[in-house]
Design a protein around this motif. Sequence first.
Motif, PDB file in Angstrom:
ATOM      1  N   VAL A 175       0.860  -1.194   0.000  1.00 36.20           N
ATOM      2  CA  VAL A 175       0.000   0.000   0.000  1.00 36.20           C
ATOM      3  C   VAL A 175       0.901   1.252   0.000  1.00 36.20           C
ATOM      4  O   VAL A 175       1.892   1.300   0.728  1.00 36.20           O
ATOM      5  CB  VAL A 175      -0.897  -0.002   1.262  1.00 36.20           C
ATOM      6  N   THR A 176       0.554   2.253  -0.829  1.00 38.22           N
ATOM      7  CA  THR A 176       1.335   3.498  -0.800  1.00 38.22           C
ATOM      8  C   THR A 176       0.823   4.364   0.363  1.00 38.22           C
ATOM      9  O   THR A 176      -0.374   4.635   0.480  1.00 38.22           O
ATOM     10  CB  THR A 176       1.188   4.285  -2.129  1.00 38.22           C
ATOM     11  N   ILE A 177       1.781   4.774   1.212  1.00 33.48           N
ATOM     12  CA  ILE A 177       1.414   5.548   2.414  1.00 33.48           C
ATOM     13  C   ILE A 177       1.913   6.976   2.237  1.00 33.48           C
ATOM     14  O   ILE A 177       3.076   7.189   1.878  1.00 33.48           O
ATOM     15  CB  ILE A 177       2.098   4.961   3.669  1.00 33.48           C
ATOM     16  N   CYS A 178       1.040   7.948   2.497  1.00 30.72           N
ATOM     17  CA  CYS A 178       1.506   9.348   2.463  1.00 30.72           C
ATOM     18  C   CYS A 178       1.466   9.936   3.867  1.00 30.72           C
ATOM     19  O   CYS A 178       0.443   9.887   4.547  1.00 30.72           O
ATOM     20  CB  CYS A 178       0.612  10.190   1.551  1.00 30.72           C
ATOM     21  N   ILE A 179       2.606  10.474   4.302  1.00 31.15           N
ATOM     22  CA  ILE A 179       2.623  11.215   5.566  1.00 31.15           C
ATOM     23  C   ILE A 179       2.345  12.670   5.179  1.00 31.15           C
ATOM     24  O   ILE A 179       3.160  13.328   4.532  1.00 31.15           O
ATOM     25  CB  ILE A 179       3.978  11.065   6.306  1.00 31.15           C
ATOM     26  N   ASN A 180       1.186  13.140   5.578  1.00 32.14           N
ATOM     27  CA  ASN A 180       0.721  14.467   5.185  1.00 32.14           C
ATOM     28  C   ASN A 180       1.148  15.476   6.258  1.00 32.14           C
ATOM     29  O   ASN A 180       0.525  15.571   7.308  1.00 32.14           O
ATOM     30  CB  ASN A 180      -0.807  14.396   5.055  1.00 32.14           C
ATOM     31  N   GLY A 181       2.230  16.197   5.989  1.00 36.56           N
ATOM     32  CA  GLY A 181       2.743  17.174   6.973  1.00 36.56           C
ATOM     33  C   GLY A 181       4.025  16.669   7.613  1.00 36.56           C
ATOM     34  O   GLY A 181       4.004  15.694   8.351  1.00 36.56           O
ATOM     35  N   LEU A 182       5.147  17.330   7.291  1.00 39.45           N
ATOM     36  CA  LEU A 182       6.433  16.900   7.856  1.00 39.45           C
ATOM     37  C   LEU A 182       6.961  17.861   8.902  1.00 39.45           C
ATOM     38  O   LEU A 182       7.751  17.480   9.755  1.00 39.45           O
ATOM     39  CB  LEU A 182       7.491  16.799   6.747  1.00 39.45           C
ATOM     40  N   THR A 183       6.535  19.132   8.833  1.00 41.25           N
ATOM     41  CA  THR A 183       7.071  20.108   9.784  1.00 41.25           C
ATOM     42  C   THR A 183       6.557  19.763  11.181  1.00 41.25           C
ATOM     43  O   THR A 183       5.567  19.049  11.318  1.00 41.25           O
ATOM     44  CB  THR A 183       6.634  21.543   9.423  1.00 41.25           C
TER      45      THR A 183
END
Length: 380
Positions: A308-316
């Motif tokens: 599954v492709t996982i996106c971490i939305n927000g790195l700051t």
Amino acid sequence: MRIEVVGLGKAGLPLAAIIADSGFEVIGLDISKERVEQINNGKNPFSDEPGLDDLIKKYGGRRIKATTDIQMAAKETNVHIILVPLFLNSENQPDFRYIDEAVMGLLTGIKKNDIVVIETTLPVGTIEDRIKPKIENAGWRVGQDVFLAYSPERLMSGFAISRFKEFPKIIAGVDEESSSRASEVYRKFIPRLYLVSNTRTAEMIKISEGVYRDVNIALANELFKLCEKDGIKYNEVRQFANHEFCHLHQAGLGVGGHCIPVYPNFLIQKNKEGTPLIQLSRKINDGMVKYWIETIKNDLKKLKKQNVTICINGLTYRPGVKELYHSRSLELVKQLKALGFDVYAWDSLLSKEEIESLGIKYKKPEECEYVFGEFLIKTG
Ligand SMILES: NC(=O)c1ccc[n+]([C@@H]2O[C@H](COP(=O)([O-])OP(=O)(O)OC[C@H]3O[C@@H](n4cnc5c(N)ncnc54)[C@H](O)[C@@H]3O)[C@@H](O)[C@H]2O)c1
């Protein structure tokens, strides 16, 4: 009176701007040539700081002269304010490198009757036991020739200008004369200034604020986990539990940035026996990444799909602030990658190139099958 501000970062530059806006000439010293040039050209390096653009456009290169010339900056001014970072080393001990360099730099040019004020958040005792002796070793009698005070910076990135104008600020000198001279200067540009007993108290006030936040976030994280286990919405609990004497904080992925996760260590490192709650809170907050990895794994099991492709939305570390120091989202990406997941990241404040330069693959949330957003946990 001309004022030197040492360190034109997210805290130092807004301070320099406020001082200039109060009518004073400022010499801003920074070790970064690029930053100095930018400011002298009227360009604000921190576009996420409301109100700063206008002030830098107005005063940059004029009433605020930025420079890398340490001796000139110290010689040409009579009040010296230091606002450089203080990080932790790999053993979680305070790393005094920047502050020591800044103080030694001042000593190349200070004169009789000059006032030195440190604003960097410091472990208790640093002003009396570390900074004062350095000035005395250079031959100055503190409290007679040169005056030394501490006024910890209490701004919050994204609210710097308004905080300087509205938020109470504290100050303390190492002796009566230093307190009196430093507070007389500060009153000219800080409207709500309070003189406290001594520099140790002022150091403890600033650290206590950070520790309060860290401990309360740890409590929120623990309650959040208990609520999740019982199928209860923590945000609803928080909304209705909070009142005058109850202030439950937001739960999340832990605590990032170079303030709240750093300052508790100033107390822990000096007094391991006397800080069990503070130590445990650090552990709980840093342990939240592992907690969320388990949650993500359970969610993915339910999808019944491989790779599954996982996106971490927000790195700051915080919404609206372009700062990655101790970012828990970065740690989450690192740990998910190490576990072999196909992980990507997206952030409204970071370009594709900036994300890729961190060694992280870039994809927008809508292009991924599973999206994790810390800021969504907090608000949703
Ligand atoms: N940013 C915040 O929200 C915030 C809030 C409260 C307090 N503070 C305090 O301010 C300190 C600085 O934070 P920041 O966010 O401004 O950091 P920053 O990294 O944005 O900026 C620090 C600046 O200091 C410069 N610098 C480092 N050593 C120097 C030296 N010897 N001489 C001249 N310049 C030097 C760097 O080049 C950089 O431009 C923190 O450690 C903290 O104590 C920051």
